[in-house]
Scaffold this motif. Structure first.
Motif, PDB file in Angstrom:
ATOM      1  N   LEU A 101       0.862  -1.175   0.000  1.00 39.79           N
ATOM      2  CA  LEU A 101       0.000   0.000   0.000  1.00 39.79           C
ATOM      3  C   LEU A 101       0.902   1.231   0.000  1.00 39.79           C
ATOM      4  O   LEU A 101       1.389   1.664   1.037  1.00 39.79           O
ATOM      5  N   GLY A 123      -1.357  -4.676   0.791  1.00 38.77           N
ATOM      6  CA  GLY A 123      -2.262  -4.657  -0.354  1.00 38.77           C
ATOM      7  C   GLY A 123      -1.509  -4.602  -1.659  1.00 38.77           C
ATOM      8  O   GLY A 123      -0.298  -4.859  -1.724  1.00 38.77           O
ATOM      9  N   CYS A 125      -1.118  -2.182  -5.308  1.00 37.09           N
ATOM     10  CA  CYS A 125      -1.383  -0.926  -6.011  1.00 37.09           C
ATOM     11  C   CYS A 125      -1.083  -1.090  -7.498  1.00 37.09           C
ATOM     12  O   CYS A 125      -0.068  -1.684  -7.870  1.00 37.09           O
ATOM     13  N   MET A 127      -0.116   1.358 -10.299  1.00 33.72           N
ATOM     14  CA  MET A 127       0.387   2.728 -10.249  1.00 33.72           C
ATOM     15  C   MET A 127       1.062   3.124 -11.548  1.00 33.72           C
ATOM     16  O   MET A 127       1.475   2.269 -12.347  1.00 33.72           O
ATOM     17  N   ILE A 138      -1.463   6.585  -8.136  1.00 33.17           N
ATOM     18  CA  ILE A 138      -2.108   5.280  -7.965  1.00 33.17           C
ATOM     19  C   ILE A 138      -3.438   5.250  -8.710  1.00 33.17           C
ATOM     20  O   ILE A 138      -4.323   6.058  -8.465  1.00 33.17           O
ATOM     21  N   GLU A 141      -6.119   0.465  -5.836  1.00 27.16           N
ATOM     22  CA  GLU A 141      -5.473  -0.277  -4.766  1.00 27.16           C
ATOM     23  C   GLU A 141      -6.495  -1.171  -4.069  1.00 27.16           C
ATOM     24  O   GLU A 141      -7.694  -0.890  -4.090  1.00 27.16           O
ATOM     25  N   GLU A 142      -5.992  -2.239  -3.487  1.00 27.31           N
ATOM     26  CA  GLU A 142      -6.837  -3.146  -2.718  1.00 27.31           C
ATOM     27  C   GLU A 142      -6.098  -3.526  -1.448  1.00 27.31           C
ATOM     28  O   GLU A 142      -4.902  -3.838  -1.484  1.00 27.31           O
ATOM     29  N   GLN A 184       0.120   9.738  -4.125  1.00 35.79           N
ATOM     30  CA  GLN A 184       0.368   8.962  -2.917  1.00 35.79           C
ATOM     31  C   GLN A 184       0.316   9.883  -1.700  1.00 35.79           C
ATOM     32  O   GLN A 184       0.818  11.006  -1.744  1.00 35.79           O
TER      33      GLN A 184
END
Length: 236
Positions: A101, A123, A125, A127, A138, A141-142, A184
């Motif tokens: 992340l 997680g 990303c 990006m 980004i 994301e998860e 970010q």
């Protein structure tokens, strides 16, 4: 579907490559690190991505200079192992699948560093690639929790699966289908590559930290002058 170039090297980058091919994208070129000598005989061994690309019938190169001639609209980077020069990015924009992340862990070993530091979550990303190290905006994301006993290999496998789904979802229409990239936010840390000395079990450390080292795999200790390897989290 899009005409793409793919840049990656280790085993973790193979499922994303296969995902892009199975999704119908035209992967015009695969760029990976050069073959390495391995074993007593010093035989040259291709990277996992190169071996997978050969099985898929894809063109492979070891040089970034080949990207320009591929005629791709977008590059997809997954653990390639080199910073992409700005002159290459000016000609072919790229996205990177990063297993952290951002900006929590930038760099080579985000999965291992998250475990060593006792992070409760991590997680994936998707990006934008910039000249800096994992500094781009980004697209998606998860987040996922890190299990208390989850090993680096187990966590990485889950993150790879999440990343593959992210590629399927956000690259259906190629570059044009990407959502806006967001800056970010937060304090960045650099995830340096793990060195052998960090995998040594130091019995003066708290038990929780010793266990984190074991969870990385390839942990080792010494007993009466002999070096003993410990690879399973359950061994500590």
């Amino acid at each position: 579907m899009a005409r793409l170039v793919f840049l990656g090297t280790p085993e973790a980058a193979v499922p994303p490559l296969v995902t892009l091919v199975d999704a119908g994208h035209d992967v015009a070129l695969v760029v990976t690190r050069p073959d390495k000598r391995h074993g007593r005989g010093g035989a040259l061994v291709p990277s996992p991505v190169k071996a997978a690309a050969a099985d898929l019938g894809l063109t492979v190169s070891h040089t970034l200079e080949a990207v320009e001639g591929a005629g791709a609209e977008l590059g997809v980077v997954v653990a390639y192992g080199r910073i992409i020069p700005i002159e290459v990015l000016d000609r072919t924009p790229m996205v990177n699948l990063h297993f952290s992340l951002l900006p929590r862990w930038r760099g080579a070993a985000p999965v291992e560093r998250a475990i060593l530091e006792g992070d409760s979550e991590t997680g994936v990303c998707l990006m934008a690639v910039e000249a800096g190290l994992d500094t781009g905006g980004i697209y998606a994301e998860e987040v996922t929790p890190i299990g208390e006993d989850e090993t680096a290999d187990e966590l990485r496998s889950r993150l790879v699966d999440m990343g593959c789904e992210m590629l399927r979802k956000h690259l259906r229409e190629g570059r044009a289908g990407l959502p806006p990239a967001l800056d970010q936010v937060g304090t960045s840390s650099y995830a340096e590559k793990i060195v052998p000395g960090e995998l040594r079990l130091r019995w003066d450390q708290p038990a929780v930290q010793v266990r984190r080292v074991v969870r990385l795999g390839r942990a080792w200790t010494t007993f009466r002058g002999r070096r003993l390897g410990i690879v399973r989290a359950g061994a500590a």
